[in-house]
Design a protein around this motif. Structure first.
Motif, mmCIF file in Angstrom:
data_model
loop_
_atom_site.group_PDB
_atom_site.id
_atom_site.type_symbol
_atom_site.label_atom_id
_atom_site.label_comp_id
_atom_site.label_asym_id
_atom_site.label_seq_id
_atom_site.Cartn_x
_atom_site.Cartn_y
_atom_site.Cartn_z
ATOM 1 N N VAL A 102 0.826 -1.087 -0.040
ATOM 2 C CA VAL A 102 -0.076 0.011 -0.063
ATOM 3 C C VAL A 102 0.846 1.282 0.010
ATOM 4 O O VAL A 102 2.016 1.363 0.893
ATOM 5 N N ARG A 104 -0.175 5.482 0.376
ATOM 6 C CA ARG A 104 -1.003 6.355 0.392
ATOM 7 C C ARG A 104 -2.543 6.221 0.294
ATOM 8 O O ARG A 104 -3.470 6.388 -0.467
ATOM 9 N N GLY A 105 -2.769 4.740 0.742
ATOM 10 C CA GLY A 105 -3.883 4.283 0.928
ATOM 11 C C GLY A 105 -4.478 3.608 -0.560
ATOM 12 O O GLY A 105 -5.489 3.033 -0.331
ATOM 13 N N MET A 106 -3.612 3.509 -1.421
ATOM 14 C CA MET A 106 -3.943 2.818 -2.717
ATOM 15 C C MET A 106 -2.798 1.601 -2.758
ATOM 16 O O MET A 106 -1.800 1.711 -2.080
ATOM 17 N N ALA A 257 -3.087 3.860 10.782
ATOM 18 C CA ALA A 257 -3.018 3.367 9.469
ATOM 19 C C ALA A 257 -4.234 4.320 8.785
ATOM 20 O O ALA A 257 -3.941 4.582 7.206
ATOM 21 N N ALA A 258 -5.168 4.556 9.331
ATOM 22 C CA ALA A 258 -6.178 5.457 8.425
ATOM 23 C C ALA A 258 -5.621 6.832 8.039
ATOM 24 O O ALA A 258 -6.142 7.618 7.423
ATOM 25 N N THR A 260 -1.917 7.424 8.040
ATOM 26 C CA THR A 260 -0.542 7.406 7.114
ATOM 27 C C THR A 260 -0.680 6.782 5.799
ATOM 28 O O THR A 260 0.183 6.910 4.990
ATOM 29 N N GLY A 261 -1.826 5.753 5.791
ATOM 30 C CA GLY A 261 -2.287 5.142 4.408
ATOM 31 C C GLY A 261 -1.337 3.810 4.351
ATOM 32 O O GLY A 261 -1.429 3.256 3.360
ATOM 33 N N LYS A 262 -0.702 3.457 5.488
ATOM 34 C CA LYS A 262 0.140 2.448 5.252
ATOM 35 C C LYS A 262 -0.276 1.314 6.535
ATOM 36 O O LYS A 262 -0.513 1.939 7.656
ATOM 37 N N ARG A 362 1.388 11.844 9.525
ATOM 38 C CA ARG A 362 1.595 10.994 8.142
ATOM 39 C C ARG A 362 2.563 11.277 7.558
ATOM 40 O O ARG A 362 2.969 12.412 7.576
#
Length: 362
Positions: A102, A104-106, A257-258, A260-262, A362
């Motif tokens: 992952v 940036r959440g993608m 995680a919500a 940082t996206g990781k 983040r």
């Protein structure tokens, strides 16, 4: 009169123009090549634009010292955008090296390319394709970064200095990345009291210079900075960059995680040998250190095991120690700006950027 664009807005505009030019040549590459270019472009969306911000403010600190009305040129924004393209290249390769799923959440680039292989119904190993294609994707982004940087400095009186600093940045981050992955194995043959210094060397090369110091210097050099101005910005930028990386290390273990996206605790699963880890190990007994080492770097760590490692890091005082290091480096950076021959308004902006870089979530 319309308001001046923000750094993200200006960088986005220059990236859009640059990518439109790249896509204009896509037809000769065929549909698969065009998809590859689109995948590279997709990595440039989002992000904090930290390096571009430091580059632009390094320029302002010098340019507005002599002319308070100096305005940002398209060429300056091209240089800022080039830094963001290089950052994307580094992240593509970093995620590949770290086996990160992952970003940036993608999906990370290699996972997105793997998915493309599967959806297309191609034969062969989709995962292997994703990894191989991601190596090339990162290489393409490095080439794009060079292309745009050269465009930015075309005809610039200080082009030689800017080019040399840009090349130094590329070399440093590459060596720093190698030292980072080497340390995941090399730590075992070095005394524990050397681990923190070795981790700081990685932080300096892989992050401090590349994330803060070099962007600042590049912007200043673009503006025609003298040696005294460059020295002041280096003395400010390097400790901010170290503090930035130390904050990144904390977030890699304790980050939400919500936000940082990781995944939470990702650095623990990857076995990152950071200053935070070095300080933890130095405070543990021999037996406790053995247990800690056995868990660190296990990609299958459960949430309960992550929480156990987090508690160990906190209980040893390592977290508090690193937080103190962050504060000390931030204070050192602030002192470097006192009396520096730089524009006062830009100095205030530099202080704001330093706070944002070192206290971020983040």
């Amino acid at each position: 009169m319309s308001a001046s664009p923000t750094v993200p807005e200006a960088v986005a505009a220059r990236l859009d123009l640059f990518l439109a030019e790249r896509r204009a040549d896509a037809a000769e590459y065929g549909p698969d090549g065009a998809a590859f270019l689109n995948a590279a472009a997709a990595t440039l969306a989002g992000g904090k634009r930290l390096r571009a911000s430091f580059c632009r403010t390094g320029w302002a600190a010098v340019a507005r010292r002599s002319d308070a009305r100096a305005t940002e040129s398209d060429a300056l924004w091209d240089l800022c955008a080039a830094l963001e393209i290089f950052q994307s290249a580094a992240l593509v390769h970093d995620d590949l090296i770290d086996n990160s799923d992952v970003r940036r959440g993608m999906p990370a680039a290699h996972r997105a390319l793997e998915h493309t292989h599967r959806v297309a119904g191609w034969s062969g190993d989709a995962e292997a394709y994703g990894r191989s294609a991601a190596i090339l994707l990162g290489d393409l982004l490095v080439a794009w970064s060079d292309d745009l940087a050269e465009q930015a400095i075309d005809g610039l009186p200080s082009a030689r200095l800017v080019r040399a600093e840009y090349a130094r940045m590329r070399r440093d981050v590459t060596v720093g990345q190698l030292l980072d992955i080497a340390e995941e194995s090399a730590w075992s043959v070095h005394p524990a009291d050397e681990h923190a210094d070795r981790a700081l060397r990685v932080a300096s090369l892989k992050s401090a210079r590349y994330s803060v110091e070099q962007p600042l210097v590049l912007g200043a050099a673009f503006a025609g900075a003298d040696d005294e101005q460059l020295a002041a910005l280096r003395a400010f930028g390097h400790p901010v960059g170290i503090a930035f990386q130390l904050r990144d290390d904390v977030l890699g273990v304790f980050g939400d995680a919500a936000v940082t996206g990781k995944p939470a605790g990702d650095d623990l699963r990857e076995g990152k040998r950071t200053v935070l880890v070095a300080r933890t190990r130095a405070a543990l007994s021999s037996s406790a250190r053995t247990v800690f080492d056995e868990m660190l770097g296990d990609p299958e760590l459960s949430h309960e095991q992550i929480r156990s490692l987090q508690a160990t890091i906190t209980d040893t005082g390592a977290l508090a120690s690193v937080e103190e290091m962050i504060a000390d480096h931030a204070a050192r950076a602030d002192r470097a700006l006192k009396g520096a021959p730089l524009d006062n308004t830009a100095v205030g902006e530099l202080r704001d950027l330093a706070r944002a870089a070192t206290s971020r979530t983040r």
